[in-house]
Write a protein that holds these residues in place. Structure first.
Motif, PDB file in Angstrom:
ATOM      1  N   PRO A 101       3.386   2.519  -3.143  1.00  0.00           N
ATOM      2  CA  PRO A 101       2.896   3.809  -2.628  1.00  0.00           C
ATOM      3  C   PRO A 101       1.385   3.908  -2.470  1.00  0.00           C
ATOM      4  O   PRO A 101       0.898   4.817  -1.800  1.00  0.00           O
ATOM      5  N   PHE A 102       0.631   2.957  -3.073  1.00  0.00           N
ATOM      6  CA  PHE A 102      -0.822   3.108  -3.103  1.00  0.00           C
ATOM      7  C   PHE A 102      -1.577   1.981  -2.403  1.00  0.00           C
ATOM      8  O   PHE A 102      -2.802   2.042  -2.288  1.00  0.00           O
ATOM      9  N   THR A 103      -0.899   0.956  -1.958  1.00  0.00           N
ATOM     10  CA  THR A 103      -1.599  -0.122  -1.271  1.00  0.00           C
ATOM     11  C   THR A 103      -2.098   0.341   0.094  1.00  0.00           C
ATOM     12  O   THR A 103      -1.494   1.202   0.734  1.00  0.00           O
TER      13      THR A 103
ATOM     14  N   HIS B  81     -10.975  -1.162  -5.968  1.00  0.00           N
ATOM     15  CA  HIS B  81      -9.906  -1.521  -6.904  1.00  0.00           C
ATOM     16  C   HIS B  81      -9.740  -0.515  -8.033  1.00  0.00           C
ATOM     17  O   HIS B  81      -8.743  -0.580  -8.766  1.00  0.00           O
ATOM     18  N   PHE B  82     -10.687   0.392  -8.196  1.00  0.00           N
ATOM     19  CA  PHE B  82     -10.502   1.441  -9.197  1.00  0.00           C
ATOM     20  C   PHE B  82      -9.395   2.413  -8.790  1.00  0.00           C
ATOM     21  O   PHE B  82      -8.830   3.115  -9.638  1.00  0.00           O
ATOM     22  N   LYS B  83      -9.101   2.470  -7.505  1.00  0.00           N
ATOM     23  CA  LYS B  83      -8.175   3.484  -7.015  1.00  0.00           C
ATOM     24  C   LYS B  83      -6.759   3.311  -7.561  1.00  0.00           C
ATOM     25  O   LYS B  83      -6.120   4.283  -7.976  1.00  0.00           O
ATOM     26  N   SER B  84      -6.250   2.101  -7.562  1.00  0.00           N
ATOM     27  CA  SER B  84      -4.823   1.909  -7.841  1.00  0.00           C
ATOM     28  C   SER B  84      -4.430   2.394  -9.228  1.00  0.00           C
ATOM     29  O   SER B  84      -3.401   3.068  -9.392  1.00  0.00           O
TER      30      SER B  84
ATOM     31  N   ARG C 123      -4.938   7.569  -0.211  1.00  0.00           N
ATOM     32  CA  ARG C 123      -3.853   6.663   0.178  1.00  0.00           C
ATOM     33  C   ARG C 123      -3.914   6.222   1.639  1.00  0.00           C
ATOM     34  O   ARG C 123      -3.093   5.395   2.060  1.00  0.00           O
ATOM     35  N   TYR C 124      -4.844   6.748   2.423  1.00  0.00           N
ATOM     36  CA  TYR C 124      -4.818   6.470   3.854  1.00  0.00           C
ATOM     37  C   TYR C 124      -6.048   5.712   4.348  1.00  0.00           C
ATOM     38  O   TYR C 124      -6.461   5.856   5.485  1.00  0.00           O
ATOM     39  N   GLY C 125      -6.620   4.894   3.503  1.00  0.00           N
ATOM     40  CA  GLY C 125      -7.735   4.073   3.951  1.00  0.00           C
ATOM     41  C   GLY C 125      -8.463   3.478   2.775  1.00  0.00           C
ATOM     42  O   GLY C 125      -8.587   4.102   1.721  1.00  0.00           O
TER      43      GLY C 125
END
Length: 717
Positions: free
Chosen positions: A419-421, A490-493, A574-576
């Motif tokens: 869902p997050f890639t 990479h902090f996002k995931s 999630r969109y970029g």
């Protein structure tokens, strides 16, 4: 296995193969136990917390013709030499019943745990596991009472796994030779019959596997032995399998039929006349993957999505297709899975022959079909995570991750979605490594395999930005905090997995792509209303749990309980790859960080940066090299509102600056409009640092930790 809280997640056992407890006990502690009377440990290890007298691993792959049986066993006998080790071994957790679908049917089985204590005078006390173990949730826990310094604890577990005599891929085993305690004697025994294919090798100075007499017809036995193994330090930012002596193996079972190669093997098969495979090169990659990939997928929904749309470039078009496919073939089924698991209704029945990205292969097939349809040049890349070791040490097939490289002007990498890639970002464990890249002829067969360097990121790509506004309440006893956080790269995931639940992102995708919710597919209005009511109740329950989880997470940052926390997600990211995940928090810190000193107040303002690493003596003397997850930066701004009729002093201690080739920590503090404004920056520059640079890392880590210890004084005017 160097953790003493043993949780045995074994797969299945058929009850008809039930082993006798006495036989299992005799397997470890019977007449053949040469370590039964060994109690002395070398004087050179007298200051160690514990010494492992004997460590034994046993793996047996057996084919009876009707059933295939996998037996795994583990024993450890060690002497406890201080209070830390006594505490460490005072409790065990385990599962003595377990279920699995191995063999195409669910079966129940048992694993055995045995524990005994040997006192300094030689007296043995065997723990009655069946009597003393207490059930906690789906586990059993047992307290080992009466342990003292100088005792020996000797324990084992034993598990067997019979299943139907069909093809079977066993899970790989990857272990270091050393442990957290020194080892007097270590042994690993490996038995395998015909019809089992094996990959096995040792690395970085670990002893070679030697063939020994098995005593069984059609069975080969191998042993790996070592003596006087010094303890290993498993510190932060270290990949044990990259440097330490270790071994890796994996087994596959299939009935051999002439020279036929099993089609569904998940190992690199040994070559003809070889007992097992020890190495893998690009020719082996070619042989294994030559016919694995297929450009076959129904693109009907994708073509509908693209109809009438225009894009600035081919790269932007592919990114849009990736995000659409992530929803169309992945996230929209998550809601259905939740509904089905909650037993609200059979939501899967609402879909007619749905396409779903069930694994990496279906994802790759989809994009291969897309590239074929639009005649776009691409390659498939196979990469292994940095913590697995170098490409030259590749042995375990499951350690390879397939990626797509789209050959746009700036190559675009695509990985299997969750869902997050996002397109263009790959798992940070694969970055900055070598991989194998494959060319295709007519989208059907591999033309060649060669090595390729995978992309990297920098501290500019992976950034955390936090702005914290702090004010004191009317009686100056509590801190009111408003915090806004943004996470890039990479902090996002991790933040997305922690902060976003399925109802956050599934609904977001529904709105973006105009997809019909699964409940809306139900024909009966009354049923839809009923299901919506039940589903809303489920989501509300999950949201309550989420609130508690968020409170625990926030409290964990400060090491004490936070009062009245609220959180608001402002962007899911999630969109970029350049779009951050961001959220706003409000909470109260009571009875912490403020101390009254007469008419004045001491505020531990540095702790608003939250926990920073404190390097202890053991870590200062580090011998291992340093492996960072990825280059990264942390940017913080703390705005402290100074209470009326008070002035502040001590801000000069908040100014720090340590910079070198490995990273930095810098902080500045200024007064403006009756506010103390502090800005800090912390950076880790590289993926890897040799041990010689560790002192440089320690320098800026200590500066960051020291910042958290700084205080300011509020003086009454």
């Amino acid at each position: 296995m160097n953790k003493t809280l043993l949780i045995f997640f074994i797969t299945i056992c058929f009850s008809s193969y039930s082993q006798d407890k006495t036989e299992v006990k005799d397997f470890f502690w019977g007449k053949s136990d040469t370590f039964k009377t060994v109690t002395k440990t070398p004087d050179k290890w007298k200051n160690e917390s514990a010494v492992i007298i004997y460590k034994y691993e046993h793996y047996d792959y057996h084919n009876s013709g009707v059933k295939v049986v996998f037996t795994s066993a583990y024993r450890q006998r060690l002497k406890l030499q201080d209070e830390n080790s006594v505490k460490e071994f005072s409790e065990f957790s385990f599962k003595n019943k377990f279920y699995s679908s191995r063999g195409y049917s669910y079966k129940q089985g048992t694993t055995f745990l045995g524990v005994k204590i040997v006192k300094p005078d030689g007296k043995e006390i065997e723990v009655d596991v069946d009597k003393d173990a207490k059930k906690v949730d789906d586990q059993k826990k047992i307290a080992i009472n009466g342990l003292e310094i100088g005792d020996i604890i000797d324990y084992y577990y034993y598990s067997y796994e019979p299943f139907a005599s069909l093809t079977q891929n066993f899970e790989p085993v990857e272990n270091t030779l050393g442990d957290v305690y020194p080892i007097m004697s270590r042994k690993m025994k490996f038995l395998v019959e015909e019809d089992f294919y094996v990959n096995f090798n040792t690395y970085h100075g670990a002893p070679e596997l030697k063939e020994v007499e098995s005593g069984k017809k059609h069975t080969k036995a191998y042993e790996l032995t070592a003596q006087n193994v010094e303890k290993e330090e498993f510190l932060r930012w270290f990949y044990p399998l990259v440097e330490l002596p270790c071994y890796k193996f994996q087994v596959f079972f299939a009935k051999k039929s002439g020279d036929a190669v099993p089609y569904n093997s998940q190992i690199f098969l040994p070559k003809k006349n070889e007992s097992f495979r020890k190495t893998v090169d690009k020719d082996d990659i070619f042989d294994y993957y030559e016919k694995k990939f297929h450009a076959v997928f129904d693109l009907g929904e994708t073509l509908k999505f693209l109809k009438g749309k225009t894009f600035e470039s081919e790269e932007e078009k592919i990114k849009a297709v990736y995000l659409f496919a992530r929803h169309q073939y992945y996230t929209q089924f998550i809601e259905s899975a939740v509904i089905k698991e909650a037993d609200i209704f059979n939501s899967y029945a609402m879909y007619k022959n749905p396409d779903f990205f069930s694994n990496e292969w279906s994802f790759i097939s989809y994009f291969m079909a897309y590239m074929k349809e639009f005649k776009i040049d691409y390659n498939i890349v196979l990469a292994t995570a940095r913590n697995n070791g170098s490409l030259d040490e590749l042995l375990i097939q499951k350690n390879l991750t397939p990626l797509l490289r789209i050959n746009t002007p700036t190559p675009l990498y695509l990985e299997y979605c969750n869902p997050f890639t996002t397109p263009g970002t790959i798992d940070y464990n694969l970055e900055n490594t070598k991989g194998y890249i494959m060319d295709f002829v007519s989208n059907r067969t591999i033309a060649n395999v060669k090595e390729v360097n995978l992309p990297s990121t920098t501290v500019k790509d992976n950034v955390t930005k936090v702005v914290t506004n702090v004010s004191m309440d009317a009686d100056l006893s509590s801190l009111n905090v408003k915090r806004a956080s943004e996470f890039y790269g990479h902090f996002k995931s991790d933040e997305q997995k922690d902060k976003l639940k399925f109802y956050d992102y599934v609904e977001e995708d529904y709105q973006k792509y105009g997809t019909e919710r699964v409940i809306d597919k139900v024909g009966s209005k009354s049923k839809r209303e009923q299901y919506n009511k039940e589903f809303d109740a489920l989501k509300n329950k999950l949201k309550d749990i989420q609130k508690e989880d968020e409170k625990k997470s926030l409290s964990g940052e400060f090491d004490f309980e936070i009062e009245n926390p609220t959180i608001k997600i402002t962007n899911t990211g999630r969109y970029g790859d350049n779009s951050p995940v961001s959220y706003e928090e409000e909470f109260v810190i009571k009875n912490n960080f403020i101390k009254k000193a007469g008419e004045n107040y001491i505020v531990e303002i540095g702790k608003m940066l939250t926990n920073q690493l404190e390097i202890d003596k053991k870590e200062v003397d580090r011998k291992n090299n340093v492996y960072m997850p990825f280059p990264r930066a942390f940017e913080n701004e703390i705005v402290f509102e100074i209470p009326a009729r008070y002035k502040i002093s001590g801000i000069e201690k908040l100014n720090k600056n340590v910079q070198n080739s490995t990273g930095e920590f810098s902080s500045t503090a200024v007064l403006k409009d009756n506010k103390l404004i502090i800005k800090t920056v912390k950076k880790y520059n590289n993926y890897y640092e040799p041990n010689a640079n560790w002192n440089k890392i320690v320098d800026f880590l200590e500066a960051a930790y020291q910042f958290t210890q700084e205080k300011v004084l509020l003086k009454k005017q």
